[in-house]
Design a protein around this motif. Structure first.
Motif, PDB file in Angstrom:
ATOM      1  N   ILE A  18      33.800  16.941  -7.159  1.00  0.00           N
ATOM      2  CA  ILE A  18      34.606  16.434  -8.264  1.00  0.00           C
ATOM      3  C   ILE A  18      35.419  17.565  -8.886  1.00  0.00           C
ATOM      4  N   ILE A  19      34.780  18.686  -9.143  1.00  0.00           N
ATOM      5  CA  ILE A  19      35.464  19.822  -9.766  1.00  0.00           C
ATOM      6  C   ILE A  19      36.569  20.359  -8.856  1.00  0.00           C
ATOM      7  N   GLY A  20      36.297  20.436  -7.560  1.00  0.00           N
ATOM      8  CA  GLY A  20      37.252  21.030  -6.639  1.00  0.00           C
ATOM      9  C   GLY A  20      38.289  20.089  -6.067  1.00  0.00           C
ATOM     10  N   TRP A  21      38.213  18.803  -6.405  1.00  0.00           N
ATOM     11  CA  TRP A  21      39.064  17.784  -5.795  1.00  0.00           C
ATOM     12  C   TRP A  21      40.549  18.134  -5.858  1.00  0.00           C
ATOM     13  N   ALA A  22      41.041  18.552  -6.980  1.00  0.00           N
ATOM     14  CA  ALA A  22      42.481  18.823  -7.141  1.00  0.00           C
ATOM     15  C   ALA A  22      42.961  19.958  -6.250  1.00  0.00           C
ATOM     16  N   GLY A  23      42.076  20.877  -5.928  1.00  0.00           N
ATOM     17  CA  GLY A  23      42.464  22.014  -5.103  1.00  0.00           C
ATOM     18  C   GLY A  23      42.193  21.832  -3.621  1.00  0.00           C
ATOM     19  N   MET A  24      41.682  20.677  -3.227  1.00  0.00           N
ATOM     20  CA  MET A  24      41.352  20.435  -1.826  1.00  0.00           C
ATOM     21  C   MET A  24      42.569  19.985  -1.040  1.00  0.00           C
ATOM     22  N   THR A  25      42.517  20.253   0.245  1.00  0.00           N
ATOM     23  CA  THR A  25      43.564  19.763   1.131  1.00  0.00           C
ATOM     24  C   THR A  25      43.333  18.274   1.395  1.00  0.00           C
ATOM     25  N   ASP A  26      44.351  17.618   1.915  1.00  0.00           N
ATOM     26  CA  ASP A  26      44.202  16.208   2.270  1.00  0.00           C
ATOM     27  C   ASP A  26      43.099  16.026   3.300  1.00  0.00           C
ATOM     28  N   GLN A  27      42.999  16.954   4.228  1.00  0.00           N
ATOM     29  CA  GLN A  27      41.958  16.869   5.264  1.00  0.00           C
ATOM     30  C   GLN A  27      40.564  16.952   4.644  1.00  0.00           C
ATOM     31  N   GLN A  28      40.371  17.847   3.693  1.00  0.00           N
ATOM     32  CA  GLN A  28      39.075  17.968   3.026  1.00  0.00           C
ATOM     33  C   GLN A  28      38.749  16.686   2.258  1.00  0.00           C
ATOM     34  N   ARG A  29      39.733  16.140   1.573  1.00  0.00           N
ATOM     35  CA  ARG A  29      39.521  14.900   0.819  1.00  0.00           C
ATOM     36  C   ARG A  29      39.178  13.742   1.749  1.00  0.00           C
ATOM     37  N   ARG A  30      39.879  13.634   2.872  1.00  0.00           N
ATOM     38  CA  ARG A  30      39.593  12.564   3.828  1.00  0.00           C
ATOM     39  C   ARG A  30      38.175  12.685   4.382  1.00  0.00           C
ATOM     40  N   ARG A  31      37.732  13.908   4.649  1.00  0.00           N
ATOM     41  CA  ARG A  31      36.378  14.117   5.162  1.00  0.00           C
ATOM     42  C   ARG A  31      35.352  13.625   4.149  1.00  0.00           C
ATOM     43  N   ILE A  32      35.544  13.994   2.894  1.00  0.00           N
ATOM     44  CA  ILE A  32      34.618  13.560   1.842  1.00  0.00           C
ATOM     45  C   ILE A  32      34.651  12.043   1.702  1.00  0.00           C
TER      46      ILE A  32
END
Length: 48
Positions: A18-32
């Motif tokens: 949750i804390i790191g969401w804004a700084g994640m890449t689209d690929q990282q977000r899709r994985r989560i």
């Protein structure tokens, strides 16, 4: 936040996610996002 599983009971993400969401890449977000459906049953488990 679930006190034992340390996942948000609404979105199933961890506090770090949750804390790191804004700084994640689209690929990282899709994985989560792909992992979230498997996390829901973890919060439904009863101690036993």
């Amino acid at each position: 936040m679930h006190p034992v599983k340390t996942l948000c009971i609404g979105c199933y993400r961890s506090i770090d996610e949750i804390i790191g969401w804004a700084g994640m890449t689209d690929q990282q977000r899709r994985r989560i996002m792909a992992e979230l459906p498997a996390r829901k049953p973890l919060l439904d488990e009863r101690p036993g």
